[in-house]
Structures are given as structure tokens and as C-alpha cells.
Design a protein around this motif. Structure first.
Motif, PDB file in Angstrom:
ATOM      1  N   LYS A 114     -34.511  18.507  33.513  1.00 30.55           N
ATOM      2  CA  LYS A 114     -35.928  18.113  33.942  1.00 30.55           C
ATOM      3  C   LYS A 114     -36.836  19.291  33.173  1.00 30.55           C
ATOM      4  O   LYS A 114     -37.924  18.709  32.783  1.00 30.55           O
ATOM      5  CB  LYS A 114     -35.932  17.924  35.491  1.00 30.55           C
ATOM      6  CG  LYS A 114     -37.311  17.563  35.852  1.00 30.55           C
ATOM      7  CD  LYS A 114     -37.531  17.842  37.304  1.00 30.55           C
ATOM      8  CE  LYS A 114     -38.570  18.302  37.522  1.00 30.55           C
ATOM      9  NZ  LYS A 114     -38.736  19.019  38.910  1.00 30.55           N
ATOM     10  N   THR A 172     -40.374  16.657  31.602  1.00 30.34           N
ATOM     11  CA  THR A 172     -40.744  15.102  32.675  1.00 30.34           C
ATOM     12  C   THR A 172     -40.426  15.213  33.851  1.00 30.34           C
ATOM     13  O   THR A 172     -40.036  16.220  34.585  1.00 30.34           O
ATOM     14  CB  THR A 172     -39.889  14.173  31.565  1.00 30.34           C
ATOM     15  OG1 THR A 172     -40.051  12.779  32.334  1.00 30.34           O
ATOM     16  CG2 THR A 172     -38.344  14.276  32.090  1.00 30.34           C
ATOM     17  N   THR A 173     -40.707  14.141  34.594  1.00 32.51           N
ATOM     18  CA  THR A 173     -40.470  14.029  36.087  1.00 32.51           C
ATOM     19  C   THR A 173     -39.061  13.718  36.332  1.00 32.51           C
ATOM     20  O   THR A 173     -38.344  12.926  35.358  1.00 32.51           O
ATOM     21  CB  THR A 173     -41.292  13.076  36.602  1.00 32.51           C
ATOM     22  OG1 THR A 173     -41.154  11.725  36.106  1.00 32.51           O
ATOM     23  CG2 THR A 173     -42.946  13.401  36.386  1.00 32.51           C
ATOM     24  N   PHE A 178     -38.045  11.691  38.170  1.00 34.16           N
ATOM     25  CA  PHE A 178     -38.141  10.235  38.787  1.00 34.16           C
ATOM     26  C   PHE A 178     -37.856   9.318  37.249  1.00 34.16           C
ATOM     27  O   PHE A 178     -36.868   8.707  37.077  1.00 34.16           O
ATOM     28  CB  PHE A 178     -39.442   9.542  39.016  1.00 34.16           C
ATOM     29  CG  PHE A 178     -39.432   8.122  39.368  1.00 34.16           C
ATOM     30  CD1 PHE A 178     -39.065   7.579  40.394  1.00 34.16           C
ATOM     31  CD2 PHE A 178     -40.044   7.291  38.227  1.00 34.16           C
ATOM     32  CE1 PHE A 178     -38.932   6.230  40.395  1.00 34.16           C
ATOM     33  CE2 PHE A 178     -40.284   5.861  38.506  1.00 34.16           C
ATOM     34  CZ  PHE A 178     -39.618   5.393  39.666  1.00 34.16           C
ATOM     35  N   SER A 179     -38.630   9.734  36.258  1.00 36.82           N
ATOM     36  CA  SER A 179     -38.228   9.164  34.832  1.00 36.82           C
ATOM     37  C   SER A 179     -37.170   9.419  34.252  1.00 36.82           C
ATOM     38  O   SER A 179     -36.281   8.636  33.622  1.00 36.82           O
ATOM     39  CB  SER A 179     -39.476   9.401  33.788  1.00 36.82           C
ATOM     40  OG  SER A 179     -39.715  10.869  33.720  1.00 36.82           O
ATOM     41  N   LEU A 180     -36.774  10.751  34.474  1.00 34.92           N
ATOM     42  CA  LEU A 180     -35.387  11.200  33.887  1.00 34.92           C
ATOM     43  C   LEU A 180     -34.173  10.634  34.466  1.00 34.92           C
ATOM     44  O   LEU A 180     -33.235  10.186  33.651  1.00 34.92           O
ATOM     45  CB  LEU A 180     -35.369  12.852  33.916  1.00 34.92           C
ATOM     46  CG  LEU A 180     -33.729  13.395  33.666  1.00 34.92           C
ATOM     47  CD1 LEU A 180     -33.621  13.470  32.241  1.00 34.92           C
ATOM     48  CD2 LEU A 180     -33.885  14.825  34.038  1.00 34.92           C
ATOM     49  N   ARG A 181     -34.089  10.623  35.669  1.00 35.45           N
ATOM     50  CA  ARG A 181     -32.994   9.922  36.311  1.00 35.45           C
ATOM     51  C   ARG A 181     -32.996   8.391  36.220  1.00 35.45           C
ATOM     52  O   ARG A 181     -31.899   7.759  35.995  1.00 35.45           O
ATOM     53  CB  ARG A 181     -33.092   9.952  38.036  1.00 35.45           C
ATOM     54  CG  ARG A 181     -32.526  11.665  38.183  1.00 35.45           C
ATOM     55  CD  ARG A 181     -31.390  11.930  37.846  1.00 35.45           C
ATOM     56  NE  ARG A 181     -30.391  11.680  38.641  1.00 35.45           N
ATOM     57  CZ  ARG A 181     -29.124  12.159  38.491  1.00 35.45           C
ATOM     58  NH1 ARG A 181     -28.935  13.121  37.629  1.00 35.45           N
ATOM     59  NH2 ARG A 181     -28.200  11.502  39.207  1.00 35.45           N
ATOM     60  N   THR A 182     -34.252   7.641  35.912  1.00 38.03           N
ATOM     61  CA  THR A 182     -34.338   6.272  35.665  1.00 38.03           C
ATOM     62  C   THR A 182     -33.578   5.943  34.353  1.00 38.03           C
ATOM     63  O   THR A 182     -33.001   5.171  34.038  1.00 38.03           O
ATOM     64  CB  THR A 182     -35.711   5.917  35.791  1.00 38.03           C
ATOM     65  OG1 THR A 182     -36.173   5.913  37.082  1.00 38.03           O
ATOM     66  CG2 THR A 182     -35.856   4.366  35.336  1.00 38.03           C
ATOM     67  N   ALA A 183     -34.039   6.820  33.511  1.00 35.23           N
ATOM     68  CA  ALA A 183     -33.336   6.764  32.075  1.00 35.23           C
ATOM     69  C   ALA A 183     -31.900   6.798  31.924  1.00 35.23           C
ATOM     70  O   ALA A 183     -31.061   6.143  31.446  1.00 35.23           O
ATOM     71  CB  ALA A 183     -33.928   7.716  31.057  1.00 35.23           C
ATOM     72  N   CYS A 233     -31.525   1.021  41.321  1.00 37.31           N
ATOM     73  CA  CYS A 233     -33.249   1.229  41.528  1.00 37.31           C
ATOM     74  C   CYS A 233     -33.272   2.293  42.872  1.00 37.31           C
ATOM     75  O   CYS A 233     -34.360   2.861  42.765  1.00 37.31           O
ATOM     76  CB  CYS A 233     -33.311  -0.229  41.843  1.00 37.31           C
ATOM     77  SG  CYS A 233     -33.405  -1.134  40.462  1.00 37.31           S
ATOM     78  N   VAL A 249     -32.799   6.027  42.704  1.00 33.88           N
ATOM     79  CA  VAL A 249     -34.013   6.979  42.109  1.00 33.88           C
ATOM     80  C   VAL A 249     -34.980   7.083  42.884  1.00 33.88           C
ATOM     81  O   VAL A 249     -35.547   8.178  43.017  1.00 33.88           O
ATOM     82  CB  VAL A 249     -34.733   5.939  40.827  1.00 33.88           C
ATOM     83  CG1 VAL A 249     -35.777   6.785  40.328  1.00 33.88           C
ATOM     84  CG2 VAL A 249     -33.458   5.963  39.763  1.00 33.88           C
ATOM     85  N   ASN A 261     -36.262  10.961  44.564  1.00 30.23           N
ATOM     86  CA  ASN A 261     -37.899  11.005  44.317  1.00 30.23           C
ATOM     87  C   ASN A 261     -38.186  11.628  45.664  1.00 30.23           C
ATOM     88  O   ASN A 261     -39.168  12.594  45.719  1.00 30.23           O
ATOM     89  CB  ASN A 261     -38.417   9.969  43.796  1.00 30.23           C
ATOM     90  CG  ASN A 261     -39.867  10.373  43.233  1.00 30.23           C
ATOM     91  OD1 ASN A 261     -39.941  11.557  42.497  1.00 30.23           O
ATOM     92  ND2 ASN A 261     -40.996   9.521  43.352  1.00 30.23           N
TER      93      ASN A 261
END
Length: 68
Positions: A9, A14-15, A17-22, A47, A50, A54
Motif C-alpha cells: 500500500k 494508493t488506498t 480499499f483500491s489495492l485490495r479491490t484490485a 465485495c 473489502v 476498510n
């Protein structure tokens, strides 16, 4: 949550949230490509995991900063 995720991270700037989502999205796409059965439960797990991370992440970061 492991320390490796926190380091990635910071390196990716990046956040979480976006890292784990990817990461979860990449694994989901790979599962579909290899023909692994993917149900609605799998998609919902990706879904909601994540969102849970967060919420929990600020607490984890504070604890790790105190310990390390």
C-alpha cells in the motif's frame, strides 16, 4: 491484515480499499478464466471483504505503529 499488504500500500501510494479491490478482482477474473465455479456467494464475499477491511484497517495500523 498482514504487514506485506501495508508495505505494498505504501509503495503503490494508493488506498487500501483500491489495492485490495484490485487484488480480489484479479483473482476473481483468474478463477473465471480457469473455469472455477464462481457463485454469487463468491462475488459477495469479494465485495464485502473489502468494505470490512476498510473499517478495520485504521485500528490495525494504529496497533502496528505502536508495536513496531
Amino acid at each position: 491484515m498482514d504487514r506485506l499488504t501495508l508495505l505494498v500500500k505504501e509503495l503503490a501510494k494508493t488506498t487500501l480499499f483500491s489495492l485490495r479491490t484490485a487484488i480480489y478482482f484479479i483473482f476473481l477474473v483468474l478463477a473465471i478464466m480457469f473455469g472455477v465455479p464462481v457463485s454469487i456467494g463468491t462475488v459477495l464475499t469479494v465485495c464485502f471483504r473489502v468494505f470490512i477491511l476498510n473499517v478495520i484497517m485504521p485500528i490495525t495500523e494504529k496497533t502496528l505503529d505502536r508495536v513496531l
